[in-house]
Design an enzyme around this catalytic site. Structure first.
Site, PDB file in Angstrom:
ATOM      1  N   ASN A  98       9.456  17.616  -6.911  1.00  0.00           N
ATOM      2  CA  ASN A  98       8.506  17.176  -5.891  1.00  0.00           C
ATOM      3  C   ASN A  98       7.219  17.977  -6.030  1.00  0.00           C
ATOM      4  OD1 ASN A  98       8.487  15.441  -3.287  1.00  0.00           O
ATOM      5  ND2 ASN A  98       7.489  17.346  -2.701  1.00  0.00           N
ATOM      6  N   ARG A  99       6.097  17.318  -5.812  1.00  0.00           N
ATOM      7  CA  ARG A  99       4.786  17.977  -5.935  1.00  0.00           C
ATOM      8  C   ARG A  99       4.754  19.274  -5.130  1.00  0.00           C
ATOM      9  NH1 ARG A  99      -0.249  15.027  -3.089  1.00  0.00           N
ATOM     10  NH2 ARG A  99       1.246  15.151  -1.389  1.00  0.00           N
ATOM     11  N   ALA A 116       2.826   4.796  -2.755  1.00  0.00           N
ATOM     12  CA  ALA A 116       2.184   3.814  -3.647  1.00  0.00           C
ATOM     13  C   ALA A 116       0.681   4.089  -3.730  1.00  0.00           C
ATOM     14  CB  ALA A 116       2.438   2.412  -3.121  1.00  0.00           C
ATOM     15  N   ASN A 121       6.610   0.906  -3.385  1.00  0.00           N
ATOM     16  CA  ASN A 121       6.070  -0.434  -3.114  1.00  0.00           C
ATOM     17  C   ASN A 121       4.677  -0.587  -3.715  1.00  0.00           C
ATOM     18  OD1 ASN A 121       8.203  -1.580  -1.789  1.00  0.00           O
ATOM     19  ND2 ASN A 121       7.526  -0.933   0.240  1.00  0.00           N
ATOM     20  N   SER A 169      14.978  -2.268  -1.971  1.00  0.00           N
ATOM     21  CA  SER A 169      14.998  -2.597  -0.540  1.00  0.00           C
ATOM     22  C   SER A 169      16.270  -2.117   0.118  1.00  0.00           C
ATOM     23  CB  SER A 169      14.872  -4.105  -0.325  1.00  0.00           C
ATOM     24  OG  SER A 169      15.035  -4.374   1.058  1.00  0.00           O
ATOM     25  N   LYS A 227       9.807  -7.897  -4.897  1.00  0.00           N
ATOM     26  CA  LYS A 227       9.937  -7.059  -3.689  1.00  0.00           C
ATOM     27  C   LYS A 227       8.881  -7.462  -2.644  1.00  0.00           C
ATOM     28  CE  LYS A 227      11.060  -3.944  -0.747  1.00  0.00           C
ATOM     29  NZ  LYS A 227      10.506  -2.642  -0.554  1.00  0.00           N
ATOM     30  N   HIS A 250      10.090 -10.525  -1.030  1.00  0.00           N
ATOM     31  CA  HIS A 250      11.170 -10.109  -0.130  1.00  0.00           C
ATOM     32  C   HIS A 250      10.563  -9.637   1.203  1.00  0.00           C
ATOM     33  CE1 HIS A 250      13.317  -6.732   1.722  1.00  0.00           C
ATOM     34  NE2 HIS A 250      14.452  -7.248   1.291  1.00  0.00           N
ATOM     35  N   ASN A 251       9.557  -8.788   1.120  1.00  0.00           N
ATOM     36  CA  ASN A 251       8.957  -8.259   2.344  1.00  0.00           C
ATOM     37  C   ASN A 251       8.263  -9.345   3.153  1.00  0.00           C
ATOM     38  OD1 ASN A 251       9.833  -5.865   1.272  1.00  0.00           O
ATOM     39  ND2 ASN A 251       7.942  -4.754   1.632  1.00  0.00           N
ATOM     40  N   GLU A 286      10.829 -11.079   5.009  1.00  0.00           N
ATOM     41  CA  GLU A 286      11.210 -10.147   6.093  1.00  0.00           C
ATOM     42  C   GLU A 286      10.222 -10.257   7.272  1.00  0.00           C
ATOM     43  OE1 GLU A 286      11.848  -6.041   4.607  1.00  0.00           O
ATOM     44  OE2 GLU A 286      10.448  -5.439   6.164  1.00  0.00           O
ATOM     45  N   ARG A 324       0.836  -9.990  13.307  1.00  0.00           N
ATOM     46  CA  ARG A 324       0.887  -8.538  13.560  1.00  0.00           C
ATOM     47  C   ARG A 324      -0.521  -8.050  13.898  1.00  0.00           C
ATOM     48  NH1 ARG A 324       5.216  -5.524   9.590  1.00  0.00           N
ATOM     49  NH2 ARG A 324       6.865  -7.073   9.781  1.00  0.00           N
ATOM     50  N   ARG A 362     -16.020 -33.893   1.717  1.00  0.00           N
ATOM     51  CA  ARG A 362     -16.545 -32.988   0.686  1.00  0.00           C
ATOM     52  C   ARG A 362     -17.517 -33.730  -0.214  1.00  0.00           C
ATOM     53  NH1 ARG A 362     -13.189 -31.347  -3.006  1.00  0.00           N
ATOM     54  NH2 ARG A 362     -14.197 -29.367  -3.417  1.00  0.00           N
TER      55      ARG A 362
HETATM   56  N1  LIG Z   1      10.736   4.158   3.624  1.00  0.00           N
HETATM   57  C1  LIG Z   1      11.276   3.005   3.281  1.00  0.00           C
HETATM   58  O1  LIG Z   1      12.102   2.405   3.998  1.00  0.00           O
HETATM   59  C2  LIG Z   1      10.922   2.381   1.958  1.00  0.00           C
HETATM   60  C3  LIG Z   1      11.678   1.310   1.483  1.00  0.00           C
HETATM   61  C4  LIG Z   1      11.386   0.771   0.241  1.00  0.00           C
HETATM   62  C5  LIG Z   1      10.331   1.280  -0.489  1.00  0.00           C
HETATM   63  N2  LIG Z   1       9.586   2.307   0.008  1.00  0.00           N
HETATM   64  C6  LIG Z   1       8.499   2.815  -0.829  1.00  0.00           C
HETATM   65  O2  LIG Z   1       8.956   3.981  -1.512  1.00  0.00           O
HETATM   66  C7  LIG Z   1       7.870   4.881  -1.724  1.00  0.00           C
HETATM   67  C8  LIG Z   1       8.208   6.236  -1.142  1.00  0.00           C
HETATM   68  O3  LIG Z   1       8.443   6.052   0.241  1.00  0.00           O
HETATM   69  P1  LIG Z   1       8.980   7.209   1.200  1.00  0.00           P
HETATM   70  O4  LIG Z   1       9.255   6.546   2.493  1.00  0.00           O
HETATM   71  O5  LIG Z   1      10.036   7.983   0.527  1.00  0.00           O
HETATM   72  O6  LIG Z   1       7.637   8.106   1.329  1.00  0.00           O
HETATM   73  P2  LIG Z   1       7.452   9.593   1.895  1.00  0.00           P
HETATM   74  O7  LIG Z   1       8.640  10.030   2.650  1.00  0.00           O
HETATM   75  O8  LIG Z   1       6.116   9.579   2.570  1.00  0.00           O
HETATM   76  O9  LIG Z   1       7.345  10.485   0.572  1.00  0.00           O
HETATM   77  C9  LIG Z   1       6.228  10.414  -0.276  1.00  0.00           C
HETATM   78  C10 LIG Z   1       6.496  11.240  -1.519  1.00  0.00           C
HETATM   79  O10 LIG Z   1       5.396  11.068  -2.414  1.00  0.00           O
HETATM   80  C11 LIG Z   1       4.936  12.346  -2.831  1.00  0.00           C
HETATM   81  N3  LIG Z   1       3.506  12.279  -3.141  1.00  0.00           N
HETATM   82  C12 LIG Z   1       2.515  11.797  -2.377  1.00  0.00           C
HETATM   83  N4  LIG Z   1       1.333  11.876  -3.025  1.00  0.00           N
HETATM   84  C13 LIG Z   1       1.592  12.462  -4.233  1.00  0.00           C
HETATM   85  C14 LIG Z   1       0.782  12.793  -5.349  1.00  0.00           C
HETATM   86  N5  LIG Z   1      -0.526  12.551  -5.366  1.00  0.00           N
HETATM   87  N6  LIG Z   1       1.379  13.361  -6.410  1.00  0.00           N
HETATM   88  C15 LIG Z   1       2.706  13.578  -6.419  1.00  0.00           C
HETATM   89  N7  LIG Z   1       3.539  13.271  -5.394  1.00  0.00           N
HETATM   90  C16 LIG Z   1       2.970  12.710  -4.309  1.00  0.00           C
HETATM   91  C17 LIG Z   1       5.218  13.251  -1.668  1.00  0.00           C
HETATM   92  O11 LIG Z   1       5.224  14.575  -2.108  1.00  0.00           O
HETATM   93  P3  LIG Z   1       4.830  15.818  -1.117  1.00  0.00           P
HETATM   94  O12 LIG Z   1       6.106  16.232  -0.464  1.00  0.00           O
HETATM   95  O13 LIG Z   1       4.292  16.833  -2.044  1.00  0.00           O
HETATM   96  O14 LIG Z   1       3.821  15.305  -0.139  1.00  0.00           O
HETATM   97  C18 LIG Z   1       6.607  12.743  -1.259  1.00  0.00           C
HETATM   98  O15 LIG Z   1       7.594  13.256  -2.098  1.00  0.00           O
HETATM   99  C19 LIG Z   1       6.648   4.208  -1.130  1.00  0.00           C
HETATM  100  O16 LIG Z   1       5.973   3.470  -2.095  1.00  0.00           O
HETATM  101  C20 LIG Z   1       7.251   3.264  -0.104  1.00  0.00           C
HETATM  102  O17 LIG Z   1       6.399   2.180   0.211  1.00  0.00           O
HETATM  103  C21 LIG Z   1       9.874   2.876   1.179  1.00  0.00           C
END
Ligand SMILES: NC(=O)c1ccc[n+]([C@@H]2O[C@H](COP(=O)([O-])OP(=O)(O)OC[C@H]3O[C@@H](n4cnc5c(N)ncnc54)[C@H](OP(=O)(O)O)[C@@H]3O)[C@@H](O)[C@H]2O)c1
Length: 466
Positions: A31-32, A74, A100, A126, A181, A184-185, A188, A285, A442
């Protein structure tokens, strides 16, 4: 050495790492922010999880060909991570983005990594955090060679379809995984919109939250059985720990969105696919978040909403039937968008396979996906609504659907989801739409020309003479 590398230990990344390690995979996690890695390892270390503190360390700790899964925010974060890790990867390694991402970003990234021989995959996942931990639905897009490498781990950690097969599959080249995906959303969004509208009608008829919960639970035991109905029934029963009463009544009626619904609507416009309800569900929304304007407007018309002219029993049955028809139309719009996208982008997406991997783990898992899959297997690619069995279902829903929608509209209850799905159904089954008049107009003001029903060619009329 580890067999999978996981970058990004947010909500989803942590759970995917645990899921992989529970299935016996050795996972190197990075992780960063270092503290996040340390916290995760101190909580779960010793279970096949190894920390890494730099991108090159991730690469060094992995067996070849390397499998690296990115689970970061993303957008720019994905590009940052690719830039930092790709110099340490070799030809034949698989770098996959499981967030995503927009499918066009995925296409761009795959294109730019292609000369290096690194297989870049855009993977839709998902199921939320629970799914990531216990088994999500996994939509893999990218080079088919990469799927040969990803197939085993992705299948092992995924949910199961109705026939027990893994809900993980290759759904096409480059951006296809993220596109599937996104669709899918979008489905949803529409199903949630429909459930919300049912709740709104029941509230207008003075049903309590508990009663609505019971009804959703009942529907969930029948033809409309789905995860979203199941959790709707649960949400309506939840009490508020802060101030008592039902929690749902305390939640601000302003729905947020992160982008996939909007992207799907944009793609419909771009490809000319009439999936009305995708735009409507995303835009409703937006309407909900026009809270201040709605407050002002509604103060001009107090007591505007009437009680729909429906008996309680009648409402329950008619809405259940309408929901079932409208839900089918939501999925129909999704599969029709997928069909158009696969033709447009040259993807070898197997739509029946998509209907299979959505049967478990994902948010739109629903019993009707079994029938949809069968329809697609029998070739209903133009529209699943043309499949004889599904068509029969839709026709059966018609009377109640129209009745409940008109009663609710008379009572001034907004039903964008139900009306748009019904308009979709009606337009699709109308041979001659009034678009001839649009073409004439038109041509009148812009000399845009028109085609005729009785002869070939393109025509223009000098309308000033008539
Ligand atoms: N949550 C859901 O239910 C769900 C479902 C399907 C898909 N997703 C998708 O999965 C992805 C992750 O979602 P999440 O909910 O796990 O997000 P999250 O909890 O906000 O975690 C984000 C992660 O990205 C890292 N990050 C952010 N900016 C960065 C950068 N510039 N360089 C390197 N690492 C970076 C963060 O690291 P730090 O700790 O260093 O900040 C953290 O590990 C997203 O694209 C989201 O849309 C989410």
């Amino acid at each position: 050495l580890a067999s999978v590398g996981l970058v990004g230990l947010g909500v989803m990344g942590r759970n995917l790492a645990l899921n992989l390690s529970r299935r016996g995979y050795k996972v190197v996690v990075y992780n960063r922010t270092k503290e996040v890695t340390d916290r995760f390892i101190s909580g779960y270390g010793g279970s096949g999880l190894t920390p890494a503190y730099s991108p090159d360390e991730v690469a060094r700790k992995l067996d070849a060909p390397r499998i690296i899964l990115l689970m970061v925010t993303a957008g720019k974060a994905v590009d940052d991570v690719i830039r930092s890790i790709s110099p340490y990867l070799s030809s034949g390694d698989v770098l996959s983005d499981l967030g995503n991402s927009h499918f066009r970003d995925t296409q761009r990234r795959e294109f730019s990594l292609d000369p290096s021989g690194i297989h870049y995959c855009g993977v839709g996942v998902s199921g939320g955090e629970e799914g990531a931990l216990r088994g999500p639905s996994i939509m893999v897009g990218g080079p088919s060679k990469a799927w040969e490498i990803l197939k085993k781990p992705m299948s092992d950690i995924s949910a199961r379809a109705f026939d027990g097969t893994p809900c993980a599959s290759w759904v096409g080249e480059d951006g296809a995984g993220h596109y599937v995906k996104m669709v899918h959303n979008a489905i949803e969004y529409v199903v949630m919109e429909l459930i919300g509208e049912c709740y709104g009608v029941f509230k207008a008829l003075d049903f309590s939250n508990g009663e609505i919960s019971d009804i959703f639970q009942l529907w969930n035991e029948g033809r409309s059985k789905s995860y979203l109905l199941e959790i709707s029934a649960k949400v309506l029963r939840r009490k508020d720990e802060l101030s008592g009463g039902d929690l749902v009544d305390k939640i601000l009626d302003s729905a947020e969105q992160k982008g996939t619904g909007k992207w799907a609507a944009e793609s419909c416009l771009e490809l000319g696919v009439p999936a009305f309800s995708f735009a409507v569900a995303a835009l409703d929304r937006s309407m909900s978040s026009f809270k201040l304007v709605r407050e002002k407007a509604s103060s001009l018309e107090p007591n505007r909403v009437n009680k729909p002219n429906l008996g309680r029993r009648e409402a329950q049955e008619a809405l259940g039937t309408a929901f079932s028809g409208a839900q089918l139309c939501a999925y129909a719009q999704g599969f029709s968008l997928l069909e158009a996208a696969r033709n447009e982008y040259g993807w070898h997406t197997d739509l029946a396979e998509v209907a299979r991997i959505w049967q478990g783990g994902c948010i739109i898992r629903a019993d009707l996906l079994k029938q949809i899959r069968e329809a697609l297997l029998s070739g209903a690619h133009d529209s699943i609504l043309l499949d004889p069995d599904i068509h029969r279902e839709i026709v059966k829903c018609d009377k109640a659907w129209r009745n409940v929608v008109s009663r609710a509209l008379e009572a001034r209850i907004p039903l964008p989801g139900f009306t748009s799905t019904l308009a979709y159904r009606d337009s699709l089954f109308t041979e001659r739409l009034p678009a001839n008049l649009i073409q004439a107009l038109r041509d009148y003001f812009g000399a845009h020309t028109y085609r005729r029903v009785d002869r070939e060619g393109v025509f223009h009329t000098d309308w000033s003479g008539g």
